[in-house]
Design a protein around this motif. Structure first.
Motif, PDB file in Angstrom:
ATOM      1  N   THR A 175      18.889  11.693  11.715  1.00 44.06           N
ATOM      2  CA  THR A 175      17.679  12.514  11.600  1.00 44.06           C
ATOM      3  C   THR A 175      17.657  13.337  10.319  1.00 44.06           C
ATOM      4  OG1 THR A 175      18.524  14.478  12.751  1.00 44.06           O
ATOM      5  CG2 THR A 175      17.563  12.709  14.116  1.00 44.06           C
ATOM      6  N   GLN A 176      18.727  13.289   9.547  1.00 44.09           N
ATOM      7  CA  GLN A 176      18.789  14.082   8.313  1.00 44.09           C
ATOM      8  C   GLN A 176      18.358  13.232   7.125  1.00 44.09           C
ATOM      9  OE1 GLN A 176      22.508  16.109   7.770  1.00 44.09           O
ATOM     10  NE2 GLN A 176      22.200  17.386   9.543  1.00 44.09           N
ATOM     11  N   LEU A 177      17.323  13.667   6.432  1.00 47.08           N
ATOM     12  CA  LEU A 177      16.801  12.935   5.289  1.00 47.08           C
ATOM     13  C   LEU A 177      17.612  13.252   4.036  1.00 47.08           C
ATOM     14  CD1 LEU A 177      14.598  11.034   4.214  1.00 47.08           C
ATOM     15  CD2 LEU A 177      13.208  13.065   3.739  1.00 47.08           C
ATOM     16  N   ASN A 178      18.194  12.202   3.467  1.00 45.55           N
ATOM     17  CA  ASN A 178      18.944  12.315   2.206  1.00 45.55           C
ATOM     18  C   ASN A 178      20.050  13.355   2.259  1.00 45.55           C
ATOM     19  OD1 ASN A 178      17.342  10.306   1.063  1.00 45.55           O
ATOM     20  ND2 ASN A 178      15.821  11.802   0.397  1.00 45.55           N
ATOM     21  N   ARG A 179      20.737  13.369   3.385  1.00 46.37           N
ATOM     22  CA  ARG A 179      21.865  14.295   3.514  1.00 46.37           C
ATOM     23  C   ARG A 179      22.654  13.963   4.769  1.00 46.37           C
ATOM     24  NH1 ARG A 179      20.052  20.080   3.718  1.00 46.37           N
ATOM     25  NH2 ARG A 179      22.265  20.446   3.945  1.00 46.37           N
ATOM     26  N   GLN A 180      23.885  14.431   4.776  1.00 42.33           N
ATOM     27  CA  GLN A 180      24.690  14.524   5.980  1.00 42.33           C
ATOM     28  C   GLN A 180      25.425  15.843   5.851  1.00 42.33           C
ATOM     29  OE1 GLN A 180      25.147  12.271   8.898  1.00 42.33           O
ATOM     30  NE2 GLN A 180      23.132  11.906   7.991  1.00 42.33           N
ATOM     31  N   GLY A 181      25.039  16.809   6.662  1.00 42.89           N
ATOM     32  CA  GLY A 181      25.640  18.136   6.571  1.00 42.89           C
ATOM     33  C   GLY A 181      25.395  18.748   5.210  1.00 42.89           C
ATOM     34  N   ASN A 182      26.482  19.160   4.557  1.00 42.60           N
ATOM     35  CA  ASN A 182      26.379  19.791   3.241  1.00 42.60           C
ATOM     36  C   ASN A 182      26.324  18.787   2.096  1.00 42.60           C
ATOM     37  OD1 ASN A 182      26.338  22.420   4.244  1.00 42.60           O
ATOM     38  ND2 ASN A 182      28.571  22.504   4.353  1.00 42.60           N
ATOM     39  N   THR A 204      26.400  -3.798   6.376  1.00 41.33           N
ATOM     40  CA  THR A 204      26.401  -2.831   5.285  1.00 41.33           C
ATOM     41  C   THR A 204      25.587  -1.623   5.720  1.00 41.33           C
ATOM     42  OG1 THR A 204      26.597  -4.639   3.685  1.00 41.33           O
ATOM     43  CG2 THR A 204      25.914  -2.493   2.834  1.00 41.33           C
ATOM     44  N   LEU A 205      26.257  -0.464   5.744  1.00 40.01           N
ATOM     45  CA  LEU A 205      25.682   0.756   6.292  1.00 40.01           C
ATOM     46  C   LEU A 205      25.930   1.945   5.375  1.00 40.01           C
ATOM     47  CD1 LEU A 205      27.194   0.331   9.872  1.00 40.01           C
ATOM     48  CD2 LEU A 205      24.915  -0.391   9.108  1.00 40.01           C
ATOM     49  N   ALA A 206      24.959   2.826   5.279  1.00 39.39           N
ATOM     50  CA  ALA A 206      25.099   4.074   4.527  1.00 39.39           C
ATOM     51  C   ALA A 206      24.822   5.226   5.481  1.00 39.39           C
ATOM     52  CB  ALA A 206      24.126   4.108   3.353  1.00 39.39           C
ATOM     53  N   GLY A 207      25.784   6.109   5.631  1.00 43.99           N
ATOM     54  CA  GLY A 207      25.643   7.235   6.548  1.00 43.99           C
ATOM     55  C   GLY A 207      26.298   8.485   6.005  1.00 43.99           C
ATOM     56  N   GLY A 208      25.975   8.825   4.767  1.00 42.34           N
ATOM     57  CA  GLY A 208      26.588   9.985   4.133  1.00 42.34           C
ATOM     58  C   GLY A 208      27.796   9.563   3.319  1.00 42.34           C
ATOM     59  N   TYR A 234      38.045  18.869   2.434  1.00 44.41           N
ATOM     60  CA  TYR A 234      36.793  18.230   2.860  1.00 44.41           C
ATOM     61  C   TYR A 234      37.074  17.274   4.022  1.00 44.41           C
ATOM     62  CZ  TYR A 234      32.656  15.220   2.809  1.00 44.41           C
ATOM     63  OH  TYR A 234      31.548  14.508   3.169  1.00 44.41           O
ATOM     64  N   CYS A 235      38.101  16.475   3.881  1.00 41.59           N
ATOM     65  CA  CYS A 235      38.429  15.511   4.938  1.00 41.59           C
ATOM     66  C   CYS A 235      38.785  16.216   6.243  1.00 41.59           C
ATOM     67  CB  CYS A 235      39.589  14.618   4.496  1.00 41.59           C
ATOM     68  SG  CYS A 235      39.142  13.402   3.247  1.00 41.59           S
ATOM     69  N   MET A 236      39.536  17.293   6.150  1.00 38.58           N
ATOM     70  CA  MET A 236      39.925  18.004   7.366  1.00 38.58           C
ATOM     71  C   MET A 236      38.716  18.672   8.024  1.00 38.58           C
ATOM     72  SD  MET A 236      42.961  17.126   7.713  1.00 38.58           S
ATOM     73  CE  MET A 236      43.275  18.056   9.176  1.00 38.58           C
ATOM     74  N   ALA A 237      37.780  19.156   7.214  1.00 39.33           N
ATOM     75  CA  ALA A 237      36.614  19.858   7.758  1.00 39.33           C
ATOM     76  C   ALA A 237      35.499  18.920   8.210  1.00 39.33           C
ATOM     77  CB  ALA A 237      36.059  20.835   6.716  1.00 39.33           C
ATOM     78  N   VAL A 238      35.352  17.755   7.554  1.00 43.37           N
ATOM     79  CA  VAL A 238      34.207  16.882   7.818  1.00 43.37           C
ATOM     80  C   VAL A 238      34.614  15.554   8.458  1.00 43.37           C
ATOM     81  CG1 VAL A 238      32.235  15.697   6.774  1.00 43.37           C
ATOM     82  CG2 VAL A 238      32.912  17.949   5.932  1.00 43.37           C
ATOM     83  N   VAL A 239      35.573  14.863   7.863  1.00 43.13           N
ATOM     84  CA  VAL A 239      35.940  13.529   8.344  1.00 43.13           C
ATOM     85  C   VAL A 239      36.705  13.606   9.662  1.00 43.13           C
ATOM     86  CG1 VAL A 239      37.049  11.344   7.784  1.00 43.13           C
ATOM     87  CG2 VAL A 239      36.027  12.714   5.945  1.00 43.13           C
ATOM     88  N   ALA A 240      37.698  14.468   9.739  1.00 45.77           N
ATOM     89  CA  ALA A 240      38.539  14.542  10.937  1.00 45.77           C
ATOM     90  C   ALA A 240      37.727  14.808  12.208  1.00 45.77           C
ATOM     91  CB  ALA A 240      39.648  15.577  10.754  1.00 45.77           C
ATOM     92  N   PRO A 241      36.758  15.753  12.206  1.00 46.15           N
ATOM     93  CA  PRO A 241      35.964  15.950  13.432  1.00 46.15           C
ATOM     94  C   PRO A 241      35.119  14.732  13.815  1.00 46.15           C
ATOM     95  CG  PRO A 241      35.794  17.877  12.004  1.00 46.15           C
ATOM     96  CD  PRO A 241      36.500  16.806  11.220  1.00 46.15           C
TER      97      PRO A 241
END
Length: 181
Positions: free
Chosen positions: A82-89, A7-11, A155-162
């Motif tokens: 390394t990002q606290l309580n965030r992933q990107g935007n 079980t993992l949380a990464g954004g 959102y998926c094309m800009a964030v998930v796809a890369p």
């Protein structure tokens, strides 16, 4: 050996779910919520940041095909620990980087994976190791979201796809498609 779970949380769970769907040895990936105080939270409640839950994934995997440690190494490769309580935007405690070990062995391996990830960066890894609490599956429309909606969602094309492209390039030998070729 029986199926195990990670079980993992990464954004945003759409991002990490899409990656682990492609990994050889992964049988299931379910998006959901964990680590909060409200029973049966809704997506809207979790997004408010007031429930304490993280968007997370629960992975069912075959430990004879892929180890928990390898899953954690992939996890650190595809998100920024390394990002606290965030992933990107995506900002808020619901997007924190966290590992929820299912037993003592996973806890020890999580600590080792954080140490390995720390060796790769000058910034401090802020990924937490949290107690495995109640798991709440996300609403049906969140399950396999990228597979169903990715090409239609900005959102998926800009964030998930890369993220998915980066993973596929770096872990080509771990892809389910490679295993069946």
């Amino acid at each position: 050996m029986p199926e195990q779970f990670a079980t993992l949380a990464g954004g945003c769970f759409w991002c990490v779910e899409a990656v682990f769907d492609d990994v050889t040895g992964v049988n299931t990936v379910e998006s959901g919520y964990i680590g909060g105080t409200v029973p049966n939270p809704t997506y809207e409640q979790v997004c408010s940041g007031r429930t304490g839950h993280a968007e997370a994934i629960r992975i069912g995997f075959d430990p004879e095909v892929i180890s928990y440690g390898d899953l954690l190494d992939i996890f650190f490769h595809v998100h920024d620990g390394t990002q606290l309580n965030r992933q990107g935007n995506d900002v808020g405690t619901q997007y924190r980087s966290a590992i929820f070990p299912h037993d003592l062995e996973q806890d020890e391996e999580a600590r080792a994976a954080i140490a390995r990830a720390q060796e790769e960066t000058d910034k401090p890894i802020v990924t937490t190791i949290e107690a495995l609490g109640e798991w709440y599956p996300a609403e049906d429309y969140h399950q396999e979201y990228f597979a169903r909606e990715g090409s239609k969602n900005g959102y998926c094309m800009a964030v998930v796809a890369p993220k998915l492209q980066k993973f596929r390039k770096s872990y080509a030998a771990r892809l389910k498609a490679a295993a069946t070729a």
